[in-house]
Design an enzyme around this catalytic site. Structure first.
Site, PDB file in Angstrom:
ATOM      1  N   TYR A 178      28.491-107.721 -17.616  1.00 52.78           N
ATOM      2  CA  TYR A 178      27.963-106.344 -17.592  1.00 52.78           C
ATOM      3  C   TYR A 178      26.610-106.373 -16.863  1.00 52.78           C
ATOM      4  O   TYR A 178      25.826-107.304 -17.047  1.00 52.78           O
ATOM      5  CB  TYR A 178      27.844-105.811 -19.023  1.00 52.78           C
ATOM      6  CG  TYR A 178      26.982-104.584 -19.099  1.00 52.78           C
ATOM      7  CD1 TYR A 178      27.296-103.450 -18.349  1.00 52.78           C
ATOM      8  CD2 TYR A 178      25.830-104.551 -19.886  1.00 52.78           C
ATOM      9  CE1 TYR A 178      26.485-102.314 -18.384  1.00 52.78           C
ATOM     10  CE2 TYR A 178      25.023-103.429 -19.929  1.00 52.78           C
ATOM     11  CZ  TYR A 178      25.354-102.318 -19.168  1.00 52.78           C
ATOM     12  OH  TYR A 178      24.538-101.211 -19.195  1.00 52.78           O
ATOM     13  N   LYS A 207      30.734 -98.739 -27.897  1.00 51.82           N
ATOM     14  CA  LYS A 207      32.006 -98.506 -27.227  1.00 51.82           C
ATOM     15  C   LYS A 207      33.107 -98.243 -28.265  1.00 51.82           C
ATOM     16  O   LYS A 207      33.005 -97.314 -29.026  1.00 51.82           O
ATOM     17  CB  LYS A 207      32.309 -99.704 -26.306  1.00 51.82           C
ATOM     18  CG  LYS A 207      31.117-100.106 -25.422  1.00 51.82           C
ATOM     19  CD  LYS A 207      30.749 -99.029 -24.442  1.00 51.82           C
ATOM     20  CE  LYS A 207      29.504 -99.254 -23.605  1.00 51.82           C
ATOM     21  NZ  LYS A 207      28.565-100.277 -23.872  1.00 51.82           N
ATOM     22  N   ARG A 215      13.873-102.692 -41.390  1.00 54.06           N
ATOM     23  CA  ARG A 215      13.955-103.697 -40.303  1.00 54.06           C
ATOM     24  C   ARG A 215      14.425-105.049 -40.841  1.00 54.06           C
ATOM     25  O   ARG A 215      14.976-105.871 -40.117  1.00 54.06           O
ATOM     26  CB  ARG A 215      12.614-103.818 -39.560  1.00 54.06           C
ATOM     27  CG  ARG A 215      12.646-104.854 -38.439  1.00 54.06           C
ATOM     28  CD  ARG A 215      11.539-104.667 -37.405  1.00 54.06           C
ATOM     29  NE  ARG A 215      10.255-104.365 -37.976  1.00 54.06           N
ATOM     30  CZ  ARG A 215       9.447-105.239 -38.587  1.00 54.06           C
ATOM     31  NH1 ARG A 215       9.802-106.513 -38.668  1.00 54.06           N
ATOM     32  NH2 ARG A 215       8.293-104.871 -39.097  1.00 54.06           N
TER      33      ARG A 215
HETATM   34  C1  4LM Z   1      29.298 -99.850 -19.325  1.00 50.66           C
HETATM   35  N1  4LM Z   1      28.365-101.350 -20.949  1.00 50.66           N
HETATM   36  O1  4LM Z   1      29.945-100.812 -18.898  1.00 50.66           O
HETATM   37  P1  4LM Z   1      24.739-101.078 -24.844  1.00 50.66           P
HETATM   38  N2  4LM Z   1      28.276-105.763 -23.279  1.00 50.66           N
HETATM   39  C2  4LM Z   1      29.227-105.163 -22.544  1.00 50.66           C
HETATM   40  C3  4LM Z   1      29.043-103.862 -22.056  1.00 50.66           C
HETATM   41  O2  4LM Z   1      30.016-103.298 -21.352  1.00 50.66           O
HETATM   42  C4  4LM Z   1      27.822-103.203 -22.341  1.00 50.66           C
HETATM   43  C5  4LM Z   1      26.851-103.854 -23.104  1.00 50.66           C
HETATM   44  C6  4LM Z   1      27.124-105.133 -23.567  1.00 50.66           C
HETATM   45  C7  4LM Z   1      28.219-100.130 -20.304  1.00 50.66           C
HETATM   46  C8  4LM Z   1      27.169 -99.307 -20.555  1.00 50.66           C
HETATM   47  C9  4LM Z   1      26.675 -98.243 -19.686  1.00 50.66           C
HETATM   48  C10 4LM Z   1      30.488-105.897 -22.240  1.00 50.66           C
HETATM   49  C11 4LM Z   1      27.573-101.878 -21.818  1.00 50.66           C
HETATM   50  C12 4LM Z   1      25.555-103.206 -23.471  1.00 50.66           C
HETATM   51  O3  4LM Z   1      24.896-100.089 -23.763  1.00 50.66           O
HETATM   52  O4  4LM Z   1      23.358-101.664 -24.864  1.00 50.66           O
HETATM   53  O5  4LM Z   1      25.203-100.617 -26.193  1.00 50.66           O
HETATM   54  O6  4LM Z   1      25.761-102.303 -24.506  1.00 50.66           O
HETATM   55  O7  4LM Z   1      29.543 -98.697 -18.954  1.00 50.66           O
END
Ligand code: 4LM
Length: 402
Positions: free
Chosen positions: A110, A207, A57
């Site tokens: 998001y 992503k 951690r």
């Molecule tokens: C989606 N997105 O859009 P984690 N920042 C951005 C994002 O698109 C996302 C996150 C942070 C999608 C998830 C289901 C611009 C997520 C959050 O999912 O916590 O790794 O990222 O489809």
């Protein structure tokens, strides 16, 4: 050597772990804790008087390799890996803001970032104003004596609005605010916000960075004291730590990031142009199209337009749902940046966290459909879209004839 590497080389080599056995691929340090030779060594490491791992951690060699690579690519002093993109976003907000502070962020973010800023931060006494960053005068007007930070995505999830990041950075500097950009949609290969003056850059590594749909992870790239705050307050005390195995998978995925981004962008551009010319489509949102208001920032702010696009159909809600259900090669799934092309409905999925009025104010329509262009042969993707659109264009041709 490191600073002279091209990005395509840096995604493979920057910050490489020097491992004593000489293995080409770095090993996974899959260990929660690390052994000290004696109490003095352990105490010295805890006191920061001696470098070396203590407990995962607080730092792990595999995670550290990913962090060095990201810091190099984004042009930051350092980076901190987190267990998810949301852990990275919350690490920045909860680690750097305190009760009584004020945050200004974009109206469209998001969905879970939106619920974090609109529902969770106020519980901790952090005030939030959401403003459309297309209007920087409105951002300026929202600044109060207690304002500490500006937060935005560019391009925005889900409708790909693009903002002038150099202008945002200049405004933040003038008002002595910390500027934060979520660079998930671009990756450091297509956009480097720190080179435009932005202070903190973060990603959902789930992503494009990982790129294979098998990891949830996040990362924050920052400088100086901010890094220490993120590591000590956000990582050590809040604890959303990235697993070494997931860091290793991301490092493996990143070796092909340059190749993958090229294909994602090419496929998305081809799909966007096809959709824009289709009679059943009323609007396509993609910065690679000349019709996009942020198109002029291509080539300067953004190296390419990315792999995500969105569209509106000349159709009612049921017809739009039926179109998505007819797609065969595009999987109906949230997330983006995977080898597989994905389709989803933001209003009921990724952005279902919004109150309806807030969602409309953010420009997310009830029938907006988001596509993530994968790595398939684009002819197959086009054929899939064509067959799913066919019933809609038949009905519009019929209406025209009547
Ligand atoms: C989606 N997105 O859009 P984690 N920042 C951005 C994002 O698109 C996302 C996150 C942070 C999608 C998830 C289901 C611009 C997520 C959050 O999912 O916590 O790794 O990222 O489809």
């Amino acid at each position: 050597m490191a600073s002279k590497m091209h990005p395509e080389t840096a995604v493979i080599h920057a910050g490489r772990l020097r491992e004593p056995q000489g293995s080409l691929v770095s090993p996974i340090y899959q260990s929660a804790t690390f052994v000290f030779d004696d109490v003095q060594t352990g105490s010295a490491r805890f006191a920061g008087e001696q470098s070396g791992p203590i407990y995962t951690r607080l730092g792990n060699p595999t995670v550290a390799e990913f962090e060095r690579r990201m810091a190099h690519l984004e042009g930051a002093d350092g980076a901190v890996g987190f267990a998810s993109g949301m852990a990275a976003v919350s690490a920045v907000l909860l680690g750097l803001l305190s009760s009584g502070d004020h945050l200004i962020c974009n109206t469209c973010l998001y969905g879970c970032t939106h619920s974090l800023v609109s529902e969770q931060l106020p519980r901790f006494g952090i005030e939030v104003t959401q403003v459309d960053f297309a209007d920087l005068e409105a951002v300026r007007a929202a600044i109060r004596p207690s304002t500490k930070m500006l937060l935005l995505e560019s391009p925005v999830n889900p409708h790909l609005a693009v903002y002038d990041l150099a202008a945002v950075a200049a405004l933040a500097r003038e008002a002595q605010l910390v500027s934060v950009v979520d660079n998930t949609f671009m990756t450091p290969l297509l956009q480097r916000p720190k080179s435009l003056g932005i202070d903190i850059v973060l990603h959902s590594a789930t992503k494009y960075l990982n790129g294979h749909g098998d990891v949830i992870a996040g990362v924050v790239c920052a400088d100086g004291d901010t890094l220490e705050l993120l590591r000590h307050r956000s990582l050590k005390d809040i604890g959303g730590v990235l697993s070494p195995h997931d860091a290793w998978l991301i490092l493996r995925g990143m070796k092909t990031l340059a190749l993958r981004m090229e294909r994602h962008c090419l496929n998305a551009q081809t799909l966007a142009e096809f959709l824009e010319s289709h009679p059943a489509v009323t609007r396509v949102y993609y910065p690679g199209l000349e019709s996009h208001p942020g198109h002029h920032l291509l080539g300067s702010q953004m190296g390419a337009a990315g792999g995500v696009l969105a569209l509106e159909l000349d159709a009612d809600f049921e017809q739009a749902v039926a179109f998505v259900n007819r797609l065969k090669l595009f999987s109906i799934a949230v997330s983006l940046g995977d080898a597989e092309s994905l389709v989803q409905h933001p209003a009921s999925m990724t952005h279902a966290t919004y109150q309806v009025e807030d969602r409309h104010r953010a420009g997310i329509g009830d029938t907006l459909i988001r596509l993530s262009a994968g790595l398939e042969n684009v002819a197959d993707l086009l054929a899939d879209l064509r067959q799913a659109l066919a019933p809609l264009s038949q009905s519009s041709t019929l209406e025209e004839a009547l």
